[in-house]
Every structure is written in C-alpha cells, then in structure tokens.
Design a protein around this motif. Sequence first.
Motif, PDB file in Angstrom:
ATOM      1  N   CYS A 293       0.888  -1.163   0.000  1.00 47.71           N
ATOM      2  CA  CYS A 293       0.000   0.000   0.000  1.00 47.71           C
ATOM      3  C   CYS A 293       0.923   1.209   0.000  1.00 47.71           C
ATOM      4  O   CYS A 293       1.579   1.497   0.996  1.00 47.71           O
ATOM      5  CB  CYS A 293      -0.924   0.019   1.213  1.00 47.71           C
ATOM      6  N   ARG A 295       0.224   4.223   0.016  1.00 43.35           N
ATOM      7  CA  ARG A 295      -0.276   5.263   0.925  1.00 43.35           C
ATOM      8  C   ARG A 295       0.265   5.078   2.339  1.00 43.35           C
ATOM      9  O   ARG A 295       0.795   5.991   2.937  1.00 43.35           O
ATOM     10  CB  ARG A 295      -1.787   5.167   0.935  1.00 43.35           C
ATOM     11  N   CYS A 296       0.124   3.866   2.842  1.00 43.68           N
ATOM     12  CA  CYS A 296       0.576   3.601   4.234  1.00 43.68           C
ATOM     13  C   CYS A 296       2.015   3.095   4.262  1.00 43.68           C
ATOM     14  O   CYS A 296       2.549   2.873   5.334  1.00 43.68           O
ATOM     15  CB  CYS A 296      -0.296   2.545   4.897  1.00 43.68           C
ATOM     16  N   CYS A 307      -5.902  -2.811   1.264  1.00 41.37           N
ATOM     17  CA  CYS A 307      -5.040  -2.547   2.419  1.00 41.37           C
ATOM     18  C   CYS A 307      -5.847  -2.630   3.718  1.00 41.37           C
ATOM     19  O   CYS A 307      -6.854  -1.942   3.863  1.00 41.37           O
ATOM     20  CB  CYS A 307      -4.405  -1.165   2.274  1.00 41.37           C
ATOM     21  N   ALA A 309      -5.164  -1.441   6.531  1.00 40.20           N
ATOM     22  CA  ALA A 309      -5.038  -0.240   7.356  1.00 40.20           C
ATOM     23  C   ALA A 309      -5.927   0.898   6.853  1.00 40.20           C
ATOM     24  O   ALA A 309      -6.598   1.560   7.626  1.00 40.20           O
ATOM     25  CB  ALA A 309      -3.581   0.211   7.402  1.00 40.20           C
ATOM     26  N   CYS A 310      -5.931   1.108   5.515  1.00 42.38           N
ATOM     27  CA  CYS A 310      -6.655   2.281   5.009  1.00 42.38           C
ATOM     28  C   CYS A 310      -7.790   1.915   4.041  1.00 42.38           C
ATOM     29  O   CYS A 310      -8.555   2.789   3.639  1.00 42.38           O
ATOM     30  CB  CYS A 310      -5.691   3.248   4.326  1.00 42.38           C
TER      31      CYS A 310
HETATM   32 ZN   LIG Z   1      -3.017   1.541   3.228  1.00 43.02          ZN
END
Ligand SMILES: [Zn+2]
Length: 355
Positions: A293, A295-296, A307, A309-310
């Motif tokens: 990911c 982003r993370c 993902c 997490a997000c």
């Molecule tokens: Zn993420």
Amino acid sequence: MKTCDKSLPGLIEIYDKDNLKTFVSLYFDGKDEHFIQHREKVIQHILKYDELKNFLKTINEIKTYLKKNKGSNHAIFASDKNNFFKAITFPVNVKNSLVVDVSPYIHQIAELADEWQVYTLVLLNSNHAKIFSFSCGELNTEKDLSADIMNKHKKGGMSQARFQRLRKGNIHTFLTEIVEALQKIARDNILLAGPGETKKHFRDMLPIMLQKGVIAEVNVDMDDEYGLFNETHEIMKEKGKQEHQRLLELIRIEILKNGLAVYGLKNTLTAVKNGQVEALLVEKDVKQKGWICERCQLIEEGILSICPACGKKTSEVDIVEEIVKIAERTDAIVEFSQDDNLKKIGPVVGLLRFK
Ligand SMILES: [Zn+2]
C-alpha cells in the motif's frame, strides 16, 4: 565492498503517486526485437484506461530511443505520465525483460552493480604507464604517462656501468611519477599489469597502504588491453564471490549465536524497514509475490488486494525487489549470490547494525 551505484539513487525513490502501473522497465540486449514486440502485445491486452494510454506513449518513447541507439545492451526506465526517462548502457549482456509496474524494476541493475566493483588498473613497463579506473561498467583512462628512458643498448662514449646507473635512475624517477599519480586515484582494489618485472619494482615502491590495496598482478603485453580487461573482470568476479562467501559465513555465525543477523523474507523485511541492516545478501534470480500500500507504506508477503489499514487498493509487488530497494535507501550494502547455503536460509539474509 564498494560497488557502482551511480544510477540507483534516482530509481529507488520514485513511484507513481496515484498507485497506477505507469513505469515501464526494459532490460534489452539490443538484438532480439521480437522480444519487445511480443511483450508489448501481451501487456496491451492486460492494461486498461490510463495505464494503457500511458504504456502506449511510453513504449513509443522507448522504441524511438532504441532506434537511435542500436546494438548495445540497455536498461531503460520510463513513464510518460511521470515525465520520467532514464536509459543506461551496459558493456555486458543483460537478460531481456519488460516490466510494467508502479515503480521502476531495479533488481537486475542492482545485481549488475554488485558485480561491478570499482577497481583501478595500472598497466606499465619501464617507459610507459596507463592508469584505468573501472566503475559502473565503464573503463576510463585516468592517466597516460610515458618517459624518455634511454634505450637498453648504450651508445658510444659512456662506460657500461655509468650508462646502467643512469638508465636505472631514469626508470626510478618514472616509476615515482606513477606512484604519485596512483596515490591521487586509488586506495584499494588495485591491479598491476604489464610484461616483465617492472610491476614488481613498482609494487615495492608503493606506500604500505597502497601495497595492501593491490589484489593481483597480471602478466600481459602492453598492447593486449582487450585480453587484460577480460582477465581483470574475471579476477574481480572471483573476488566478489569470495566476499559473498565470507559475508554469508559471518551471517551464519551470528544466526547460530542468535546475534546480529536476520534471515527469511518476513524478518528481513522488518529489519530493513527499521534501518537495522548493514549488509544484505540476496539469492540471485529469485522473486516472491507480495503486496504494497503506497499510501501507508505497508508491505507484506502474499496476496491481498485491499489494504487492511486504510482500505485502499494495494499493488502487487515482488517482495525481494522491495527489500532490495529499502536496503539501498538505508545505505546497506546489497550483494547477490548463488551460494547453495543461501538457498537454504534465504532467499534474503542480513547482517544487522544493531538489534
Ligand atoms: Zn493503506
């Protein structure tokens, strides 16, 4: 171990911020044009929308470049969307591959860089010397020195003894000049080459630190540079192999005492992310599926499309490649090996800076 890293820094940092597969990485031997056509066709069928549009533009830029630069081995990293184009030429054969991904595929170039240790070569006889430096697959002439040394056979007038003394003095002065030039260029990984005994005299004249830096002497004619470069390349390859074995042995000792070492994909990935890895040893030609990911900055082994997490879409990555990239970013030494022992505990192992 010093390696060539001229082209890596710019490549390990970049990726597509929108998480689209817009980077085309082409390794091409300059011969098999059928290969590019074939991969192009397959990839066109798979990509869609913006990724397809970008691919068609990018591959055209690449083909235009190749038309102008025929016949050599290339690594090209390009993305029309990201306005990125980097081409590198190699003196050795690369394995053809064409990869489309969120970021440049650097695995092969990192492997080549590992094979290309920086070294300095002094080719000399008693009246001519050339100093070459080899880095990033390129050989450059650093110095070309020659001396007006008296011919071996004396001309009339002078006594034989006096002539020999003068001649020796001249050679000594010339060799001193080369020592001074070499001191400014190299400290280690020095190879001495040339016919006869001059290189031995030269070695004896070097300051002790430079003497320690001499790794081999090669007997060769002054005009056989081609043969010489092949031989030095083999010497450096062998040296690299020995260094890999030593590193692996060090890692095995650390593993046995549960010390400063890490092995296996999962643990090594965690360690490189923490900046703990001092030296990374990677099994050659190994890939392993994983996801990222962007982003993370979450990376894990296996397949996962969302993902945790997000909740955003992830990208598929080669975990080994990601480990190499992170390691390069944290200034770790990265080496590639085909050692059987590595196959058992790898495909990646690392020596740690701290625990
Ligand atoms: Zn993420």
